[in-house]
Motif scaffolding. Structure first.
Motif, PDB file in Angstrom:
ATOM      1  N   VAL A   3      33.497 -20.642  20.499  1.00 19.32           N
ATOM      2  CA  VAL A   3      33.440 -21.457  21.387  1.00 19.32           C
ATOM      3  C   VAL A   3      31.519 -21.469  21.629  1.00 19.32           C
ATOM      4  N   VAL A   4      31.455 -20.066  20.944  1.00 15.95           N
ATOM      5  CA  VAL A   4      29.937 -20.165  21.223  1.00 15.95           C
ATOM      6  C   VAL A   4      29.358 -21.215  19.579  1.00 15.95           C
ATOM      7  N   SER A   5      30.183 -20.931  19.033  1.00 14.93           N
ATOM      8  CA  SER A   5      29.515 -21.766  17.208  1.00 14.93           C
ATOM      9  C   SER A   5      30.026 -23.077  17.707  1.00 14.93           C
ATOM     10  N   PHE A   6      31.072 -23.646  18.888  1.00  9.04           N
ATOM     11  CA  PHE A   6      31.679 -24.726  19.121  1.00  9.04           C
ATOM     12  C   PHE A   6      30.575 -25.678  19.516  1.00  9.04           C
ATOM     13  N   LEU A   7      29.364 -24.393  20.581  1.00 11.64           N
ATOM     14  CA  LEU A   7      28.216 -24.886  21.778  1.00 11.64           C
ATOM     15  C   LEU A   7      27.015 -25.087  20.945  1.00 11.64           C
ATOM     16  N   GLY A   8      27.181 -24.773  20.102  1.00 12.40           N
ATOM     17  CA  GLY A   8      25.559 -24.366  18.614  1.00 12.40           C
ATOM     18  C   GLY A   8      24.715 -25.820  19.208  1.00 12.40           C
ATOM     19  N   PHE A   9      25.044 -27.099  19.448  1.00 14.18           N
ATOM     20  CA  PHE A   9      24.129 -27.307  19.030  1.00 14.18           C
ATOM     21  C   PHE A   9      23.375 -27.727  19.959  1.00 14.18           C
ATOM     22  N   GLU A  10      24.296 -27.457  22.020  1.00  9.97           N
ATOM     23  CA  GLU A  10      23.828 -26.998  23.341  1.00  9.97           C
ATOM     24  C   GLU A  10      23.347 -26.351  23.594  1.00  9.97           C
ATOM     25  N   ILE A  11      23.521 -24.880  22.792  1.00 10.79           N
ATOM     26  CA  ILE A  11      22.503 -23.977  23.264  1.00 10.79           C
ATOM     27  C   ILE A  11      21.275 -24.154  22.322  1.00 10.79           C
ATOM     28  N   ARG A  12      20.919 -24.723  21.573  1.00 11.36           N
ATOM     29  CA  ARG A  12      19.986 -25.078  20.658  1.00 11.36           C
ATOM     30  C   ARG A  12      18.599 -26.437  21.324  1.00 11.36           C
ATOM     31  N   PHE A  13      20.213 -26.892  22.065  1.00 15.22           N
ATOM     32  CA  PHE A  13      19.255 -28.173  23.134  1.00 15.22           C
ATOM     33  C   PHE A  13      18.720 -27.613  24.567  1.00 15.22           C
ATOM     34  N   HIS A  14      19.359 -26.660  24.865  1.00 16.19           N
ATOM     35  CA  HIS A  14      18.419 -26.029  25.431  1.00 16.19           C
ATOM     36  C   HIS A  14      17.663 -24.893  25.631  1.00 16.19           C
ATOM     37  N   SER A  15      17.230 -24.182  23.853  1.00 14.50           N
ATOM     38  CA  SER A  15      16.271 -23.107  23.492  1.00 14.50           C
ATOM     39  C   SER A  15      17.221 -22.392  24.546  1.00 14.50           C
ATOM     40  N   ALA A  16      17.905 -21.899  23.915  1.00 12.89           N
ATOM     41  CA  ALA A  16      18.988 -20.451  24.522  1.00 12.89           C
ATOM     42  C   ALA A  16      19.210 -19.682  23.533  1.00 12.89           C
ATOM     43  N   PHE A  17      19.153 -18.382  24.341  1.00  9.64           N
ATOM     44  CA  PHE A  17      19.548 -17.763  23.482  1.00  9.64           C
ATOM     45  C   PHE A  17      21.206 -16.985  23.284  1.00  9.64           C
ATOM     46  N   VAL A  18      21.468 -15.884  22.590  1.00 15.50           N
ATOM     47  CA  VAL A  18      22.835 -16.099  23.185  1.00 15.50           C
ATOM     48  C   VAL A  18      23.293 -14.401  22.322  1.00 15.50           C
ATOM     49  N   ARG A  19      23.475 -13.454  23.350  1.00 14.57           N
ATOM     50  CA  ARG A  19      23.509 -11.804  22.670  1.00 14.57           C
ATOM     51  C   ARG A  19      25.174 -11.668  22.738  1.00 14.57           C
ATOM     52  N   LEU A  20      25.639 -11.158  21.692  1.00 12.84           N
ATOM     53  CA  LEU A  20      27.254 -11.296  21.987  1.00 12.84           C
ATOM     54  C   LEU A  20      26.946  -9.759  21.530  1.00 12.84           C
ATOM     55  N   ASN A  21      27.732  -9.362  22.523  1.00 10.82           N
ATOM     56  CA  ASN A  21      28.139  -7.783  23.058  1.00 10.82           C
ATOM     57  C   ASN A  21      29.662  -7.032  22.687  1.00 10.82           C
ATOM     58  N   LEU A  22      30.348  -7.347  21.709  1.00  4.76           N
ATOM     59  CA  LEU A  22      31.532  -7.268  21.685  1.00  4.76           C
ATOM     60  C   LEU A  22      32.704  -5.992  20.994  1.00  4.76           C
ATOM     61  N   MET A  23      33.071  -6.137  21.771  1.00  7.96           N
ATOM     62  CA  MET A  23      34.301  -4.573  21.440  1.00  7.96           C
ATOM     63  C   MET A  23      34.902  -4.553  20.417  1.00  7.96           C
ATOM     64  N   PRO A  24      34.385  -3.612  19.983  1.00  2.00           N
ATOM     65  CA  PRO A  24      35.488  -3.375  18.161  1.00  2.00           C
ATOM     66  C   PRO A  24      37.237  -3.314  18.459  1.00  2.00           C
ATOM     67  N   ASP A  25      37.493  -4.397  17.529  1.00  2.00           N
ATOM     68  CA  ASP A  25      39.142  -3.802  17.847  1.00  2.00           C
ATOM     69  C   ASP A  25      39.990  -3.492  19.173  1.00  2.00           C
ATOM     70  N   ILE A  26      38.878  -4.959  19.609  1.00  2.00           N
ATOM     71  CA  ILE A  26      39.567  -5.538  20.985  1.00  2.00           C
ATOM     72  C   ILE A  26      41.445  -5.477  21.034  1.00  2.00           C
ATOM     73  N   PRO A  27      41.929  -4.586  21.618  1.00  2.00           N
ATOM     74  CA  PRO A  27      43.563  -4.972  22.201  1.00  2.00           C
ATOM     75  C   PRO A  27      43.469  -6.600  22.041  1.00  2.00           C
ATOM     76  N   THR A  28      44.250  -7.068  22.093  1.00  2.00           N
ATOM     77  CA  THR A  28      44.877  -8.842  22.049  1.00  2.00           C
ATOM     78  C   THR A  28      45.532  -8.731  23.108  1.00  2.00           C
ATOM     79  N   VAL A  29      44.931 -10.658  23.440  1.00  2.00           N
ATOM     80  CA  VAL A  29      45.849 -10.792  24.926  1.00  2.00           C
ATOM     81  C   VAL A  29      46.688 -11.904  24.750  1.00  2.00           C
ATOM     82  N   LEU A  30      47.732 -11.838  25.647  1.00  2.00           N
ATOM     83  CA  LEU A  30      49.005 -13.181  25.716  1.00  2.00           C
ATOM     84  C   LEU A  30      48.669 -14.158  26.882  1.00  2.00           C
ATOM     85  N   VAL A  31      48.416 -15.611  25.927  1.00  2.00           N
ATOM     86  CA  VAL A  31      47.536 -16.090  26.925  1.00  2.00           C
ATOM     87  C   VAL A  31      47.243 -17.488  26.072  1.00  2.00           C
ATOM     88  N   ASP A  32      47.618 -18.463  26.629  1.00  2.00           N
ATOM     89  CA  ASP A  32      46.895 -19.450  26.315  1.00  2.00           C
ATOM     90  C   ASP A  32      46.001 -20.387  26.625  1.00  2.00           C
TER      91      ASP A  32
END
Lengths: 222, 211
Positions: A84-113
């Motif tokens: 989603v962040v890469s999909f929003l790349g243009f909008e993020i640049r357009f608003h001159s915003a920065f995104v910091r990702l704190n993602l948990m390594p080896d995160i368990p999967t979720v069951l979702v649509d």
């Protein structure tokens, strides 16, 4: 979402408009003393039919959002955020915003649509971008965090340093038709919450110190 | 005064809108006729029918805005109120600029809607009365003889009956008789009233053209 909201406004506007016309017409006739009981019954019946139709439309939308049998598959929440962040790349640049990702390594999967959860993430990030738009540089930072919570629950958090939540109750933002935007119906977050709850999770809003808001959702792990 | 035959013409492609609007407008004892399309309205409506028009903006085939433009091209001055289910700002601007009374969004406030209709009916009645009196005046002018026109013109330039008589080589008594005829044909009580009306209606130019 914008198009859906506009279609919905149109769909609901017609029956509600008819309903109000029957009722106001009945009130005017009653006041002038020129209405027989049978006529009143007819008008109320017609008004009720229109209100029922509006109700049926709302139900249809709910079913569409909930989708009775969503396609649930194992998914990686980190991957959903990255996509989603890469999909929003243009909008993020357009608003001159920065995104910091704190993602948990080896995160368990979720069951979702996956498509539904992507919609939620997209909505939260777009709201966050709009909340920081036009603010000074150090406030145009969005933080995304994923972590496991308890034994079988995964949490995703989107934090911004924007204008924050309503003082009289942070949960107001989930009310249908709550909006701070000049365009849009205010259905976004209310639909997001429905999606998360239909997956057995929770979506909450918390104030972030010193500025902004934090939106956190949980999803059951496998 | 609003003509008792004044009718609120409603054009909407949705049956439920036509029916509920009919009911609401009827509640304040106004005459209503509904049409499912712009085409249906155009085949029935004659410019001699007084009233006002309630138009849905978006309809298949011919839209409300297109119907308004067609009517204006045909010289039909029927006042128009637009209804829209969309918050369509450019459309509203275009409608108001072309002279629509108002542009209401569904679901609209019933009282506001009925107030709009009353205003539209009043405007239509006033403009019809104006047109009728100017038509009568035109007919009166058309009945004037060449001599009467001459006298009217001289009187307009400020000549008295005496000087008009001199200029035309007739007695001032004869001029007075002509003046009485003119007043009768134009249906006025004084000569000044006749001149006032002709000036107001910009008919003086017509007097100068050959009869």
């Amino acid at each position: 979402m914008g198009e859906m909201a506009s279609a919905l406004a149109h769909e609901l506007g017609q029956p509600l408009s008819s309903c109000v016309s029957y009722l106001d017409g009945a009130i005017l006739r009653l006041r002038s003393g020129s209405m027989a009981p049978a006529e009143l019954a007819e008008a109320l019946g017609l008004a009720k039919r229109q209100a029922d139709q509006a109700g049926a439309i709302v139900k249809r939308v709910k079913n569409y959002v909930r989708r009775h049998r969503p396609e649930r598959r194992a998914a990686d929440l980190n991957e959903i955020f990255r996509d989603v962040v890469s999909f929003l790349g243009f909008e993020i640049r357009f608003h001159s915003a920065f995104v910091r990702l704190n993602l948990m390594p080896d995160i368990p999967t979720v069951l979702v649509d996956r498509i539904e959860i992507e919609q939620v993430v997209l909505n939260l990030l777009r709201n966050a971008l709009e909340a920081v738009s036009g603010l000074p540089g150090k406030r145009r930072l969005l933080e995304i965090t994923t972590r496991s919570r308890g034994k079988r629950s995964i949490e995703g958090i989107v934090t911004d340093r924007g204008c924050g939540l309503p003082k009289d109750g942070p949960n107001k933002v989930f009310d249908p038709y709550f909006t701070t935007k000049s365009e849009g119906l205010g259905l976004g977050l209310s639909i997001c919450r429905t999606i998360i709850e239909s997956h057995g999770g929770k979506l909450n809003a918390l104030p972030n110190s010193p500025w902004g808001a934090s939106f956190s959702f949980t999803l059951p792990g496998r | 005064m609003i003509d008792s035959s004044a009718t609120v013409f409603v054009v909407d492609d949705e049956e439920r809108m036509r029916h509920s609007l009919h009911w609401l407008i009827n509640s304040v004892n106004l005459r209503v006729t509904t049409f499912p399309s712009a085409r249906a309205f155009l085949t029935t409506y004659r410019p001699s029918m007084p009233g006002c028009l309630v138009l849905d903006v978006r309809m298949p085939e011919m839209s409300g805005l297109e119907l308004m433009e067609q009517l204006r091209e045909r010289g039909v001055a029927l006042p128009i109120i637009f209804l829209s289910a969309h918050g369509d700002v450019p459309m509203a601007v275009r409608a108001i600029k072309s002279g629509a009374i108002d542009f209401l969004q569904k679901p609209f406030n019933s009282q506001e809607f009925l107030d709009c209709i009353n205003l539209a009916l009043k405007l239509d009645a006033t403009s019809r009365a104006k047109r009728a009196s100017s038509d009568r005046l035109r007919q009166g002018v058309a009945m004037l003889s060449a001599r009467e026109l001459e006298i009217l013109e001289l009187a307009f330039s400020g000549d008295s009956s005496k000087s008009i008589g001199k200029k035309l080589g007739i007695s001032h008594k004869t001029v007075e008789v002509h003046r009485a005829h003119i007043m009768k044909k134009l249906d006025v009580r004084s000569f000044n009233e006749a001149i006032g009306k002709l000036v107001g209606d910009k008919l003086l130019k017509a007097l100068h053209s050959p009869h």
